[in-house]
Scaffold this motif. Sequence first.
Motif, PDB file in Angstrom:
ATOM      1  N   PRO A  27       0.829  -1.213   0.000  1.00 24.89           N
ATOM      2  CA  PRO A  27       0.000   0.000   0.000  1.00 24.89           C
ATOM      3  C   PRO A  27       0.859   1.257   0.000  1.00 24.89           C
ATOM      4  O   PRO A  27       1.922   1.305   0.603  1.00 24.89           O
ATOM      5  CB  PRO A  27      -0.802  -0.117   1.299  1.00 24.89           C
ATOM      6  CG  PRO A  27       0.028  -0.976   2.178  1.00 24.89           C
ATOM      7  CD  PRO A  27       0.744  -1.937   1.256  1.00 24.89           C
ATOM      8  N   GLN A  28       0.377   2.263  -0.698  1.00 21.69           N
ATOM      9  CA  GLN A  28       1.072   3.534  -0.801  1.00 21.69           C
ATOM     10  C   GLN A  28       0.425   4.552   0.145  1.00 21.69           C
ATOM     11  O   GLN A  28      -0.787   4.523   0.354  1.00 21.69           O
ATOM     12  CB  GLN A  28       0.973   4.071  -2.234  1.00 21.69           C
ATOM     13  CG  GLN A  28       1.557   3.142  -3.270  1.00 21.69           C
ATOM     14  CD  GLN A  28       3.065   3.033  -3.140  1.00 21.69           C
ATOM     15  OE1 GLN A  28       3.758   4.025  -3.073  1.00 21.69           O
ATOM     16  NE2 GLN A  28       3.566   1.813  -3.093  1.00 21.69           N
ATOM     17  N   LEU A  29       1.231   5.446   0.680  1.00 19.87           N
ATOM     18  CA  LEU A  29       0.670   6.571   1.415  1.00 19.87           C
ATOM     19  C   LEU A  29       0.006   7.501   0.411  1.00 19.87           C
ATOM     20  O   LEU A  29       0.452   7.635  -0.719  1.00 19.87           O
ATOM     21  CB  LEU A  29       1.768   7.328   2.160  1.00 19.87           C
ATOM     22  CG  LEU A  29       2.499   6.571   3.254  1.00 19.87           C
ATOM     23  CD1 LEU A  29       3.557   7.455   3.885  1.00 19.87           C
ATOM     24  CD2 LEU A  29       1.533   6.048   4.298  1.00 19.87           C
ATOM     25  N   LEU A  30      -1.064   8.129   0.834  1.00 16.34           N
ATOM     26  CA  LEU A  30      -1.812   9.022  -0.043  1.00 16.34           C
ATOM     27  C   LEU A  30      -1.906  10.406   0.582  1.00 16.34           C
ATOM     28  O   LEU A  30      -2.011  10.538   1.801  1.00 16.34           O
ATOM     29  CB  LEU A  30      -3.235   8.494  -0.244  1.00 16.34           C
ATOM     30  CG  LEU A  30      -3.373   7.070  -0.774  1.00 16.34           C
ATOM     31  CD1 LEU A  30      -4.825   6.634  -0.710  1.00 16.34           C
ATOM     32  CD2 LEU A  30      -2.845   6.999  -2.191  1.00 16.34           C
ATOM     33  N   LEU A  31      -1.882  11.420  -0.260  1.00 14.66           N
ATOM     34  CA  LEU A  31      -2.245  12.745   0.211  1.00 14.66           C
ATOM     35  C   LEU A  31      -3.753  12.737   0.410  1.00 14.66           C
ATOM     36  O   LEU A  31      -4.492  12.104  -0.354  1.00 14.66           O
ATOM     37  CB  LEU A  31      -1.862  13.807  -0.813  1.00 14.66           C
ATOM     38  CG  LEU A  31      -0.367  14.048  -1.003  1.00 14.66           C
ATOM     39  CD1 LEU A  31      -0.136  15.019  -2.146  1.00 14.66           C
ATOM     40  CD2 LEU A  31       0.265  14.573   0.270  1.00 14.66           C
ATOM     41  N   THR A  32      -4.222  13.407   1.438  1.00 12.44           N
ATOM     42  CA  THR A  32      -5.654  13.461   1.692  1.00 12.44           C
ATOM     43  C   THR A  32      -6.055  14.891   2.019  1.00 12.44           C
ATOM     44  O   THR A  32      -5.201  15.772   2.097  1.00 12.44           O
ATOM     45  CB  THR A  32      -6.058  12.481   2.814  1.00 12.44           C
ATOM     46  OG1 THR A  32      -7.473  12.372   2.864  1.00 12.44           O
ATOM     47  CG2 THR A  32      -5.499  12.898   4.163  1.00 12.44           C
ATOM     48  N   LEU A  33      -7.334  15.122   2.180  1.00 13.48           N
ATOM     49  CA  LEU A  33      -7.850  16.462   2.450  1.00 13.48           C
ATOM     50  C   LEU A  33      -8.155  16.648   3.924  1.00 13.48           C
ATOM     51  O   LEU A  33      -8.461  15.691   4.623  1.00 13.48           O
ATOM     52  CB  LEU A  33      -9.131  16.704   1.644  1.00 13.48           C
ATOM     53  CG  LEU A  33      -8.987  16.674   0.131  1.00 13.48           C
ATOM     54  CD1 LEU A  33     -10.344  16.749  -0.534  1.00 13.48           C
ATOM     55  CD2 LEU A  33      -8.094  17.806  -0.341  1.00 13.48           C
ATOM     56  N   GLY A  34      -8.085  17.873   4.360  1.00  9.91           N
ATOM     57  CA  GLY A  34      -8.440  18.200   5.734  1.00  9.91           C
ATOM     58  C   GLY A  34      -9.109  19.557   5.775  1.00  9.91           C
ATOM     59  O   GLY A  34      -9.185  20.272   4.777  1.00  9.91           O
ATOM     60  N   GLN A  35      -9.602  19.905   6.943  1.00 13.92           N
ATOM     61  CA  GLN A  35     -10.147  21.237   7.196  1.00 13.92           C
ATOM     62  C   GLN A  35      -9.206  21.895   8.193  1.00 13.92           C
ATOM     63  O   GLN A  35      -8.840  21.284   9.204  1.00 13.92           O
ATOM     64  CB  GLN A  35     -11.559  21.151   7.740  1.00 13.92           C
ATOM     65  CG  GLN A  35     -12.514  20.535   6.743  1.00 13.92           C
ATOM     66  CD  GLN A  35     -13.902  20.343   7.328  1.00 13.92           C
ATOM     67  OE1 GLN A  35     -14.087  20.303   8.537  1.00 13.92           O
ATOM     68  NE2 GLN A  35     -14.883  20.225   6.464  1.00 13.92           N
ATOM     69  N   TYR A  36      -8.829  23.133   7.920  1.00 12.47           N
ATOM     70  CA  TYR A  36      -7.765  23.788   8.670  1.00 12.47           C
ATOM     71  C   TYR A  36      -8.267  25.057   9.340  1.00 12.47           C
ATOM     72  O   TYR A  36      -8.955  25.862   8.713  1.00 12.47           O
ATOM     73  CB  TYR A  36      -6.609  24.143   7.726  1.00 12.47           C
ATOM     74  CG  TYR A  36      -6.276  23.019   6.782  1.00 12.47           C
ATOM     75  CD1 TYR A  36      -5.689  21.859   7.253  1.00 12.47           C
ATOM     76  CD2 TYR A  36      -6.597  23.097   5.432  1.00 12.47           C
ATOM     77  CE1 TYR A  36      -5.402  20.803   6.398  1.00 12.47           C
ATOM     78  CE2 TYR A  36      -6.326  22.057   4.571  1.00 12.47           C
ATOM     79  CZ  TYR A  36      -5.728  20.910   5.058  1.00 12.47           C
ATOM     80  OH  TYR A  36      -5.450  19.871   4.209  1.00 12.47           O
ATOM     81  N   THR A  37      -7.910  25.215  10.603  1.00 15.20           N
ATOM     82  CA  THR A  37      -8.186  26.458  11.307  1.00 15.20           C
ATOM     83  C   THR A  37      -6.917  26.867  12.048  1.00 15.20           C
ATOM     84  O   THR A  37      -6.123  26.026  12.460  1.00 15.20           O
ATOM     85  CB  THR A  37      -9.346  26.322  12.315  1.00 15.20           C
ATOM     86  OG1 THR A  37      -9.017  25.323  13.272  1.00 15.20           O
ATOM     87  CG2 THR A  37     -10.640  25.965  11.616  1.00 15.20           C
ATOM     88  N   VAL A  38      -6.746  28.161  12.180  1.00 15.53           N
ATOM     89  CA  VAL A  38      -5.607  28.684  12.924  1.00 15.53           C
ATOM     90  C   VAL A  38      -6.122  29.694  13.943  1.00 15.53           C
ATOM     91  O   VAL A  38      -7.118  30.374  13.709  1.00 15.53           O
ATOM     92  CB  VAL A  38      -4.545  29.328  12.010  1.00 15.53           C
ATOM     93  CG1 VAL A  38      -3.854  28.298  11.161  1.00 15.53           C
ATOM     94  CG2 VAL A  38      -5.141  30.408  11.144  1.00 15.53           C
ATOM     95  N   GLN A  39      -5.417  29.741  15.061  1.00 11.87           N
ATOM     96  CA  GLN A  39      -5.787  30.655  16.130  1.00 11.87           C
ATOM     97  C   GLN A  39      -4.518  31.251  16.705  1.00 11.87           C
ATOM     98  O   GLN A  39      -3.548  30.529  16.953  1.00 11.87           O
ATOM     99  CB  GLN A  39      -6.555  29.895  17.204  1.00 11.87           C
ATOM    100  CG  GLN A  39      -6.971  30.730  18.376  1.00 11.87           C
ATOM    101  CD  GLN A  39      -7.685  29.889  19.432  1.00 11.87           C
ATOM    102  OE1 GLN A  39      -7.810  28.683  19.313  1.00 11.87           O
ATOM    103  NE2 GLN A  39      -8.129  30.550  20.470  1.00 11.87           N
ATOM    104  N   GLN A  40      -4.527  32.559  16.905  1.00 12.43           N
ATOM    105  CA  GLN A  40      -3.390  33.254  17.509  1.00 12.43           C
ATOM    106  C   GLN A  40      -3.390  32.986  19.010  1.00 12.43           C
ATOM    107  O   GLN A  40      -4.449  32.955  19.637  1.00 12.43           O
ATOM    108  CB  GLN A  40      -3.516  34.755  17.257  1.00 12.43           C
ATOM    109  CG  GLN A  40      -2.337  35.565  17.709  1.00 12.43           C
ATOM    110  CD  GLN A  40      -1.331  35.755  16.595  1.00 12.43           C
ATOM    111  OE1 GLN A  40      -1.699  35.920  15.458  1.00 12.43           O
ATOM    112  NE2 GLN A  40      -0.065  35.719  16.944  1.00 12.43           N
ATOM    113  N   ILE A  41      -2.200  32.759  19.589  1.00  8.78           N
ATOM    114  CA  ILE A  41      -2.075  32.603  21.030  1.00  8.78           C
ATOM    115  C   ILE A  41      -1.056  33.626  21.542  1.00  8.78           C
ATOM    116  O   ILE A  41      -0.365  34.268  20.759  1.00  8.78           O
ATOM    117  CB  ILE A  41      -1.674  31.167  21.424  1.00  8.78           C
ATOM    118  CG1 ILE A  41      -0.367  30.740  20.754  1.00  8.78           C
ATOM    119  CG2 ILE A  41      -2.791  30.188  21.104  1.00  8.78           C
ATOM    120  CD1 ILE A  41       0.145  29.382  21.186  1.00  8.78           C
ATOM    121  N   ALA A  42      -0.982  33.745  22.831  1.00  8.11           N
ATOM    122  CA  ALA A  42      -0.081  34.717  23.458  1.00  8.11           C
ATOM    123  C   ALA A  42       1.347  34.528  22.965  1.00  8.11           C
ATOM    124  O   ALA A  42       1.787  33.406  22.704  1.00  8.11           O
ATOM    125  CB  ALA A  42      -0.138  34.575  24.971  1.00  8.11           C
TER     126      ALA A  42
END
Length: 121
Positions: A27-42
């Motif tokens: 089996p090969q590794l595959l690129l897949t999709l995700g949902q991304y969020t970013v949040q600023q921290i101190a």
Amino acid sequence: MPTEATGGPWPEGWIEVLELWMDNNFPQLLLTLGQYTVQQIAGGGIVLAVSIPLDNGAAEAWLERELSSREQVEYTVWMRPPSQGLSRPAKVALHKEILSGPIDKLFINDAAGLHEIALPS
């Protein structure tokens, strides 16, 4: 097996991983999709949260940080398909990364290509 000049025989654990890979039809590794969020921290840091839906819960997914500068960060989203015949209910793989600042640019490489993720201002 590698020769003594190139590192010698593999440890038993490496051989077991190779055999398991062969037993599962390479089996090969595959690129897949995700949902991304970013949040600023101190302190100027960023929390990157990634949600990766997996239609077959036997699959695995993860983020791999690529070689990049401290200010420009890049990740790739990988999926390992399940072994043949292994099926589980759908699930979502959740991953969080804390990046110490300052971060100028954040990139994600997934099945849809390379994306620049907008950072909070």
